[in-house]
Structures are given as structure tokens and as C-alpha cells.
Design an enzyme around this catalytic site. Structure first.
Site, PDB file in Angstrom:
ATOM      1  N   GLY A 140      -7.785  -5.087   2.766  1.00  0.00           N
ATOM      2  CA  GLY A 140      -7.582  -3.917   1.863  1.00  0.00           C
ATOM      3  C   GLY A 140      -6.536  -3.020   2.247  1.00  0.00           C
ATOM      4  O   GLY A 140      -5.760  -3.254   2.677  1.00  0.00           O
ATOM      5  N   CYS A 141      -6.963  -1.731   2.127  1.00  0.00           N
ATOM      6  CA  CYS A 141      -6.295  -0.468   2.214  1.00  0.00           C
ATOM      7  C   CYS A 141      -5.648  -0.341   3.738  1.00  0.00           C
ATOM      8  O   CYS A 141      -4.553   0.163   4.175  1.00  0.00           O
ATOM      9  CB  CYS A 141      -6.537   0.817   1.755  1.00  0.00           C
ATOM     10  N   GLN A 142      -6.572  -0.822   4.662  1.00  0.00           N
ATOM     11  CA  GLN A 142      -6.258  -0.971   5.965  1.00  0.00           C
ATOM     12  C   GLN A 142      -5.245  -1.728   6.627  1.00  0.00           C
ATOM     13  O   GLN A 142      -4.701  -1.697   7.693  1.00  0.00           O
ATOM     14  CB  GLN A 142      -7.571  -1.304   6.953  1.00  0.00           C
TER      15      GLN A 142
END
Length: 374
Positions: A140-142
Site C-alpha cells: 500500500g502507501c508504505q
């Protein structure tokens, strides 16, 4: 220490103001003619996201007659590949490095395809046939921050080599059918089960945040001929994982297609894990946060940034780049921090010796932090 010597970004040419997106979604929900007392909240949610507008690779032309799941996925992959190719072309042009000079390619994305996006790029550019590929999916965003960490690990073991990190996300793909089908399904369920109401609002929040974009970094080991070029060195990295939180954030595949999961505890969890990771990382290098001159904090959303600042007491200047990118293009998921680095690199905004801190949170729940030095 591995060094980032070139950066590049690619954003779709189509840009929608947030007010237009809010009106489009509001009108769609009203057109379903299902009782929904939260309809008036749509405009407020989009306004409170603090986003001016977002780039969409898939236009809204077919919003009211969306593609089916198969057609939508093929369109998403096609547009994803175009964004990645544009980012890589710009990276090679800016750096003067050829694709054949690269020995490792790490790609991060939430856009599922087999073969992965790196294989698609190998067929468009002159990469070596023995290129070591590392596609990362599900972070995801990580993923942008984690990608820097993993490429750093590789270059520590291969100090004479050059590697590329490629990140791409397609927030507009949700608007190409999954959002409409999911809302129709949820509003039908709502007539029988009031517990569905917060799920609907969660989907509206997710729809207010994410945009499209790709970014690429060229990194080299400390024995590579280009290691003396300007650019930040990766001093250290840190990963933080919180057990038992897999349902807090992510994406589920429902009958109508993919559905974003954004738990109400995400802002508090993000601020806590960031504070923990930041304190540990800086303490190991005997550095105080006041010495960090450049911050690249993934803007998950306004509440995330507000909670994070409250937990760490960082000055407004540290959060300014995050607020700026959120306002201009929204949340680009994994590509956000890479895009922020590109903006900073083009602005030549760092002096030799200055420190930087890059971080992003993601599903798991987890956080990745990267300590940089120019």
C-alpha cells in the site's frame, strides 16, 4: 552508503478539481434512489480532505456507464504501464544513464497484474536480460518508503551496481466501476442493515483522497562510478510492524470489486508507529529531530498529519511538503514520497551534510522510515 542520484515523476494530463469529483459522486448516489441520510456529508468529506484536485489516468467519461471488471482492469494496467514508461523515460533522460546500465529493478504498486509491471517495462526499454527484478505488492502507501529500504539493502551487498525503484498507483481505477458497483451494493444492504452506514462513509472518504501517479528513483552503490554525484545517501532505515492490526487498513476484494479499508483508528496508529520508529532511528544515530532539515512524510490524509504532528510536536515547516502534495495531487499511495523526493530534487533544496527523513505508513499496520543525508 547507497545514494539516490536521480528522480523522475509522471502524472496524467487529466486533472479534476475536488469540487467536481464531489458533485459527480453526490449525483451518482442520488441517482440510485436509495434512502441515504449521509448524502449531504459527501461535499463536506471531500472539502475536509484538503485536496484541491487530482490527476486521473482514467477519465470520468464513462462514470455513469462504467466498464465491467475485466475491461476496467485491462484499462488500468494499460494506463499504469504508460505512466511508468513516461517516468522511466524522464529518469534516463535526466540521469544520462541507459537502461542497460541497470542491474536491479524494484517495482512497487497496488495494481495487480501477472506478469508484473517490471516485465512490461523490460519489453519497452533496453534493460539487460539478466536484470534482477523485485516486484513488491501489498504494501500500500508504505511501499515507496519500503522500496527505498529494500533497494538500499541490495546495494549494500552489490556496491558497484545501479538500481531503479519504480512506484505507480491508479487511484482513478476505483472510479472506473468498482466505486459505483460497491456503493450500489452497500446502499441496497443499508436498507436491511444499518451497520453498513459507516462502511459507506469510509468509501466516500477513500474516494476523496487518492489520485494517480508514477515516480522512479535511480540509486547506486557507494563503489559505483556515479556515487560521487549530488544526491542524498541512505544512512539507515527502520521498519515498524504492529501485530494484530491487519484489518485496520488495506484493500479487500468484494463481489463488486476492490474496496478500500480505512479504519477510524488509522490516524492514531500512524502517529504512534511513526513516533516510535522516529525516536528509535534518530537515537541510534545520536540525532535530534531538530537537526532534520528535510521531511518527506506521506500524507495519508488530514487527520493522519494532524495526529502525527500532535504526537511528535514537529514544527509546521516539517509538515509543509506533505500538506502541499496532498493539496495539489492528493494521496498517490506508494508513489507519494517518491514524487515528493522528485519535487525536492528538482528544486535543489538541500545543502551538503543536511539530514532528511522520509516515511510512509501502510497496511499491516506498519511504518517504514528512511534517514537521508546530502
Amino acid at each position: 552508503m547507497p545514494r539516490i542520484i536521480a528522480t523522475a515523476s509522471s502524472l496524467p494530463s487529466t486533472y479534476y478539481e475536488q469540487t467536481l469529483l464531489a458533485q459527480t459522486l453526490e449525483h451518482y448516489i442520488a441517482s440510485l434512489e436509495r434512502p441515504f441520510e449521509g448524502l449531504w456529508l459527501v461535499a463536506d468529506i471531500f472539502k475536509n480532505a484538503k485536496v484541491r484536485g487530482r490527476h486521473f489516468a482514467i477519465p470520468l467519461d464513462s462514470f455513469y456507464e462504467p466498464l465491467d471488471i475485466g475491461q476496467g482492469h485491462r484499462r488500468m494496467v494499460e494506463e499504469r504501464n504508460a505512466l511508468c514508461a513516461n517516468a522511466l523515460s524522464r529518469l534516463f533522460e535526466k540521469s544520462g544513464v541507459a537502461a542497460s546500465d541497470i542491474t536491479q529493478l524494484t517495482s512497487v504498486t497496488s495494481v495487480m497484474s501477472i506478469p508484473s509491471v517490471d516485465a512490461e517495462m523490460m519489453n519497452r526499454f533496453g534493460f539487460r536480460r539478466d536484470l534482477k527484478r523485485a516486484p513488491l505488492l501489498g504494501l500500500g502507501c508504505q511501499a515507496g518508503a519500503a522500496g527505498i529500504s529494500r533497494v538500499t539493502d541490495y546495494l549494500h551487498g552489490h556496491p558497484r551496481e545501479a538500481a531503479i525503484l519504480l512506484g505507480v498507483e491508479m487511484g482513478s481505477s476505483i472510479w472506473a466501476g468498482p466505486l459505483q458497483r460497491d456503493l450500489e451494493h452497500l446502499l441496497e444492504q443499508l436498507q436491511r442493515d444499518s451497520a453498513v452506514y459507516p462502511v459507506i462513509l469510509s468509501q466516500v472518504v477513500a474516494a476523496s483522497l487518492f489520485g494517480d501517479g508514477a515516480a522512479a528513483l535511480l540509486m547506486v552503490g557507494d563503489e559505483h562510478p556515479l556515487a560521487t554525484k549530488p544526491g542524498p545517501r541512505v544512512v539507515d532505515t527502520r521498519s515498524v510492524f504492529v501485530p494484530g492490526t491487519v484489518g485496520l487498513m488495506g484493500m479487500n476484494m468484494e463481489d463488486a470489486g476492490p474496496r478500500n479499508v480505512l479504519g477510524v483508528d488509522v490516524p492514531e496508529m500512524a502517529s504512534r508507529t511513526f513516533a516510535e520508529g522516529l525516536g528509535t532511528l534518530l537515537a541510534e544515530h545520536a540525532v535530534d529531530a531538530s537537526r532534520v532539515a528535510h521531511w518527506f512524510i506521506h500524507p495519508g490524509g488530514p487527520k493522519v498529519l494532524q495526529e502525527l504532528q500532535a504526537a511528535t510536536r514537529l514544527p509546521d515547516a516539517a509538515l509543509a511538503p506533505s500538506w502541499s502534495v496532498l493539496h495539489d495531487v492528493g494521496n498517490l499511495s506508494s508513489a507519494t514520497v517518491l514524487h515528493m523526493l522528485d519535487q525536492h530534487h528538482d528544486a535543489n533544496g538541500a545543502k551538503a551534510g543536511e539530514l532528511g527523513l522520509l516515511t510512509a505508513m501502510g497496511p499491516g499496520f506498519s511504518e517504514e522510515l528512511v534517514l537521508l543525508q546530502w
